[in-house]
Design an enzyme around this catalytic site. Sequence first.
Site, mmCIF file in Angstrom:
data_model
loop_
_atom_site.group_PDB
_atom_site.id
_atom_site.type_symbol
_atom_site.label_atom_id
_atom_site.label_comp_id
_atom_site.label_asym_id
_atom_site.label_seq_id
_atom_site.Cartn_x
_atom_site.Cartn_y
_atom_site.Cartn_z
ATOM 1 N N ASP A 73 0.521 -1.131 0.000
ATOM 2 C CA ASP A 73 -0.181 0.201 0.181
ATOM 3 C C ASP A 73 0.955 1.245 -0.217
ATOM 4 O OD1 ASP A 73 -1.342 1.952 0.517
ATOM 5 O OD2 ASP A 73 -2.708 0.868 2.739
ATOM 6 N N ASN A 100 3.380 4.643 -11.227
ATOM 7 C CA ASN A 100 2.393 5.007 -12.733
ATOM 8 C C ASN A 100 1.431 4.901 -11.103
ATOM 9 O OD1 ASN A 100 0.285 3.846 -14.549
ATOM 10 N ND2 ASN A 100 0.251 2.146 -12.998
ATOM 11 N N TYR A 165 -6.118 16.805 -6.814
ATOM 12 C CA TYR A 165 -5.893 15.770 -7.933
ATOM 13 C C TYR A 165 -5.119 16.406 -9.114
ATOM 14 C CZ TYR A 165 -5.574 12.307 -11.892
ATOM 15 O OH TYR A 165 -5.231 11.437 -12.284
ATOM 16 N N LYS A 169 -0.789 16.328 -9.644
ATOM 17 C CA LYS A 169 0.574 16.030 -11.004
ATOM 18 C C LYS A 169 0.558 17.319 -11.747
ATOM 19 C CE LYS A 169 -1.431 11.469 -11.414
ATOM 20 N NZ LYS A 169 -1.309 10.429 -11.513
HETATM 21 N N1 LIG Z 1 -7.186 6.771 -17.032
HETATM 22 C C1 LIG Z 1 -6.923 8.458 -16.740
HETATM 23 O O1 LIG Z 1 -8.246 8.999 -17.546
HETATM 24 C C2 LIG Z 1 -5.851 8.830 -16.513
HETATM 25 C C3 LIG Z 1 -5.283 10.071 -17.035
HETATM 26 C C4 LIG Z 1 -4.474 11.111 -16.648
HETATM 27 C C5 LIG Z 1 -3.719 10.102 -15.517
HETATM 28 N N2 LIG Z 1 -4.103 8.490 -14.905
HETATM 29 C C6 LIG Z 1 -3.024 9.084 -14.822
HETATM 30 O O2 LIG Z 1 -2.226 7.276 -14.437
HETATM 31 C C7 LIG Z 1 -2.311 6.127 -13.479
HETATM 32 C C8 LIG Z 1 -2.804 5.371 -13.660
HETATM 33 O O3 LIG Z 1 -4.096 5.192 -13.367
HETATM 34 P P1 LIG Z 1 -4.990 3.990 -14.945
HETATM 35 O O4 LIG Z 1 -6.093 5.235 -15.146
HETATM 36 O O5 LIG Z 1 -4.452 2.765 -14.671
HETATM 37 O O6 LIG Z 1 -6.113 3.927 -13.170
HETATM 38 P P2 LIG Z 1 -6.570 2.397 -12.774
HETATM 39 O O7 LIG Z 1 -6.959 1.453 -13.993
HETATM 40 O O8 LIG Z 1 -7.177 3.257 -11.649
HETATM 41 O O9 LIG Z 1 -5.407 1.848 -11.847
HETATM 42 C C9 LIG Z 1 -4.494 2.812 -10.673
HETATM 43 C C10 LIG Z 1 -3.375 1.961 -9.929
HETATM 44 O O10 LIG Z 1 -3.194 2.287 -9.135
HETATM 45 C C11 LIG Z 1 -3.172 1.378 -8.112
HETATM 46 N N3 LIG Z 1 -2.917 1.972 -6.596
HETATM 47 C C12 LIG Z 1 -3.679 2.962 -6.707
HETATM 48 N N4 LIG Z 1 -3.685 3.524 -4.805
HETATM 49 C C13 LIG Z 1 -2.525 2.526 -4.490
HETATM 50 C C14 LIG Z 1 -1.771 2.030 -3.160
HETATM 51 N N5 LIG Z 1 -2.554 3.589 -2.491
HETATM 52 N N6 LIG Z 1 -1.244 1.486 -3.030
HETATM 53 C C15 LIG Z 1 -0.511 1.239 -4.308
HETATM 54 N N7 LIG Z 1 -0.969 0.857 -5.398
HETATM 55 C C16 LIG Z 1 -2.540 1.498 -6.069
HETATM 56 C C17 LIG Z 1 -3.874 0.571 -7.971
HETATM 57 O O11 LIG Z 1 -3.813 -0.535 -7.928
HETATM 58 P P3 LIG Z 1 -4.575 -1.223 -6.501
HETATM 59 O O12 LIG Z 1 -6.203 -0.952 -6.486
HETATM 60 O O13 LIG Z 1 -4.319 -2.939 -6.668
HETATM 61 O O14 LIG Z 1 -3.820 -1.088 -5.030
HETATM 62 C C18 LIG Z 1 -4.331 0.410 -9.505
HETATM 63 O O15 LIG Z 1 -2.936 -0.870 -9.828
HETATM 64 C C19 LIG Z 1 -2.758 7.189 -12.150
HETATM 65 O O16 LIG Z 1 -1.518 7.583 -11.708
HETATM 66 C C20 LIG Z 1 -3.536 8.122 -13.180
HETATM 67 O O17 LIG Z 1 -3.551 9.805 -12.029
HETATM 68 C C21 LIG Z 1 -4.656 8.271 -15.046
#
Ligand SMILES: NC(=O)c1ccc[n+]([C@@H]2O[C@H](COP(=O)([O-])OP(=O)(O)OC[C@H]3O[C@@H](n4cnc5c(N)ncnc54)[C@H](OP(=O)(O)O)[C@@H]3O)[C@@H](O)[C@H]2O)c1
Length: 273
Positions: A73, A100, A165, A169
Amino acid sequence: MVAQSFRNVHMGNIPPFAVITGASRGIGAEYARALAAQGYELLLVARDQTRLGQLVEEIHHSCSTQVWTETLDLAKPNAGSTLYRLAQSYRPHVSLLVNNAGFGMYGLFRDMPLETIQDMLQVHIHVTTESTRLFLPAMMNQRQGGIINIASVAGFIPIPYMAEYAATKAFIISFSEAVAMEARESGVTIQVCCPGFTETDFHQTAGHRPRHILPPHTPQNVVQTSLTALKSNKTLVTIGWQGVATQWMARFMPKRWLMHLTSRFVRQNPPSH
Ligand SMILES: NC(=O)c1ccc[n+]([C@@H]2O[C@H](COP(=O)([O-])OP(=O)(O)OC[C@H]3O[C@@H](n4cnc5c(N)ncnc54)[C@H](OP(=O)(O)O)[C@@H]3O)[C@@H](O)[C@H]2O)c1
């Protein structure tokens, strides 16, 4: 001296080693698939061990590379140091770190649970900063390696209803660009990857799916663009024409207009005042 190309991470017969946080799904899982296909050994980190296990099985259907997983975590204090210690216990030299892990939160800032705000500051800011500090020196000593910090186009402007957020970022962008400049002749590539709206669980976790005007990215688009840009040592990476358009708007449109515009799209259901 010109920075070495990231292509040089392959050290003789030893496969390169990548550490990916937030690898259980979404963009992080896609980095894992893509890097495994390129012959990397992997350490995948997230909280959900079941999903990590499923991903390892999936990867092993198409290639036999070594993949380790750790349940961690990252919202816990000193998670950056724990991550570093864990990585060292598998292999002393890390070729690529992908910071990430992250999550979103929509709504009025005054209503946000303080604990969730603290978790976000820890995962986005502390872990990114601490792990960059811990992993970078060995990469610089070896004059090779890379760090990809995942930010967002949300970091280009203040965004009402996603205030913390967008601010975290923005920190990641500013921090990564500055350290990338310091490291420019070290042989180490530091990239800050800024996706726009991407189809993952992110929006469900945040409890809100904003309206969006630009077509969404897929995790595959994001990762392919990021890994291609890594080879040319590009620091700030956006995805597709949507990324270029967002960067352009952030640079040339008056900030107040832009904040009004984005808040209209972010706010699907008006929060109560
Ligand atoms: N999707 C979008 O529109 C978007 C746009 C711009 C940037 N991003 C960025 O891209 C990155 C990945 O996001 P995603 O879109 O792939 O979202 P996602 O599918 O919700 O994946 C988020 C990942 O982060 C992990 N995570 C979250 N909190 C955590 C914690 N406390 N400890 C360890 N792991 C943690 C989750 O794993 P567990 O839940 O298994 O811990 C999961 O693997 C993020 O930094 C997000 O801000 C996303």
